[in-house]
Design a protein around this motif. Structure first.
Motif, PDB file in Angstrom:
ATOM      1  N   ARG A  63      16.040  51.254  32.000  1.00  0.00           N
ATOM      2  CA  ARG A  63      16.141  50.693  33.352  1.00  0.00           C
ATOM      3  C   ARG A  63      16.562  49.228  33.292  1.00  0.00           C
ATOM      4  O   ARG A  63      17.404  48.779  34.078  1.00  0.00           O
ATOM      5  CB  ARG A  63      14.810  50.858  34.093  1.00  0.00           C
ATOM      6  N   ILE A 115      19.898  55.601  39.838  1.00  0.00           N
ATOM      7  CA  ILE A 115      20.531  54.278  39.696  1.00  0.00           C
ATOM      8  C   ILE A 115      22.006  54.439  40.057  1.00  0.00           C
ATOM      9  O   ILE A 115      22.659  55.381  39.584  1.00  0.00           O
ATOM     10  CB  ILE A 115      20.382  53.741  38.265  1.00  0.00           C
ATOM     11  N   HIS A 124      11.501  52.147  30.627  1.00  0.00           N
ATOM     12  CA  HIS A 124      11.731  50.778  31.104  1.00  0.00           C
ATOM     13  C   HIS A 124      12.880  50.089  30.378  1.00  0.00           C
ATOM     14  O   HIS A 124      13.582  49.267  30.970  1.00  0.00           O
ATOM     15  CB  HIS A 124      10.434  49.968  31.011  1.00  0.00           C
ATOM     16  N   GLU A 154      18.692  50.392  41.681  1.00  0.00           N
ATOM     17  CA  GLU A 154      17.718  51.486  41.668  1.00  0.00           C
ATOM     18  C   GLU A 154      17.458  52.006  43.076  1.00  0.00           C
ATOM     19  O   GLU A 154      17.373  51.240  44.031  1.00  0.00           O
ATOM     20  CB  GLU A 154      16.409  51.014  41.027  1.00  0.00           C
TER      21      GLU A 154
END
Ligand SMILES: CC(C)(COP(=O)(O)OP(=O)(O)OC[C@H]1O[C@@H](n2cnc3c(N)ncnc32)[C@H](O)[C@@H]1OP(=O)(O)O)[C@@H](O)C(=O)NCCC(=O)NCCS
Length: 176
Positions: free
Chosen positions: A133, A161, A130, A143
């Motif tokens: 991301r 991504i 995470h 994404e």
């Protein structure tokens, strides 16, 4: 401490492999099996970096964040078509994260890729990563659909991504 972003050379391969292994072991703990991270992964990464600089690929980009006494981060990107690149790895040393090096590496990589004629780039991130991301979203990455692919022998949930326009990534990262 001054940290310079510069193109990597074959002389950096061992230091990059060492950082890559340490970064995997810290960032991917709980995301990949301990037996893989503490075992075979190290040999696989070392083998990958032993050959990375021998490949005849003029359009690859491998950059390091070189501190006076160590390699503090690196990014690598490889062609995936005439104008699209795969950003294959981005790692900042565990003790140096959160200080802007990831941003600087991505900005410089985007600039180099554009100079080489690439228009777009993508990468793949483990679903449970995470922090990475959030970092990529902060830099304008979009994404895509989750898919499963093996890392080692372990089926792993991965999110693509993408940046359709590398100028967006370069600008979001603050330029080269
Ligand atoms: C992901 C990684 C490369 C980011 O590099 P970094 O040097 O730690 O990040 P930076 O300090 O350059 O952060 C840049 C921006 O992203 C933001 N950011 C960082 N982590 C974030 C998060 N979890 N969520 C939202 N934003 C985040 C920062 O706040 C900063 O924005 P700001 O300047 O506006 O505050 C680094 O943390 C790392 O090596 N992680 C482990 C390895 C890894 O997962 N690599 C990616 C594999 S796909």
């Amino acid at each position: 401490m001054t940290t310079e972003i510069r193109p990597a050379t074959a002389a950096d391969a061992a230091a990059i492999a060492d950082l890559h292994q340490r970064s995997w072991r810290s960032a991917y703990r709980g995301l990949l099996p301990d037996s893989y991270l503490d075992g075979r992964a190290g040999d696989e990464l070392a083998a990958r970096w032993r050959t990375a600089f021998t490949k005849d690929e003029p359009r690859r980009v491998i950059l390091v964040a070189a501190a006076p006494d160590c390699i503090a981060g690196f990014v690598a990107a490889w062609p995936k078509g005439p104008d699209k690149a795969l950003i294959d790895n981005l790692h900042v040393a565990p003790g140096q994260r959160g200080g802007g090096l990831g941003r600087r590496l991505m900005g410089r990589a985007a600039a180099e890729l554009r100079r080489l004629g690439f228009r777009a780039a993508f990468l793949e991130v483990i679903e449970g990563n995470h922090d990475a991301r959030g970092f990529y979203r902060r830099l304008g990455g979009v994404e895509g659909e989750l898919f499963v692919e093996p890392i080692g022998d372990h089926p792993t949930r991965v999110i693509p991504i993408a940046w359709d326009d590398l100028a967006v990534l370069e600008a979001a990262a603050g330029g080269a």
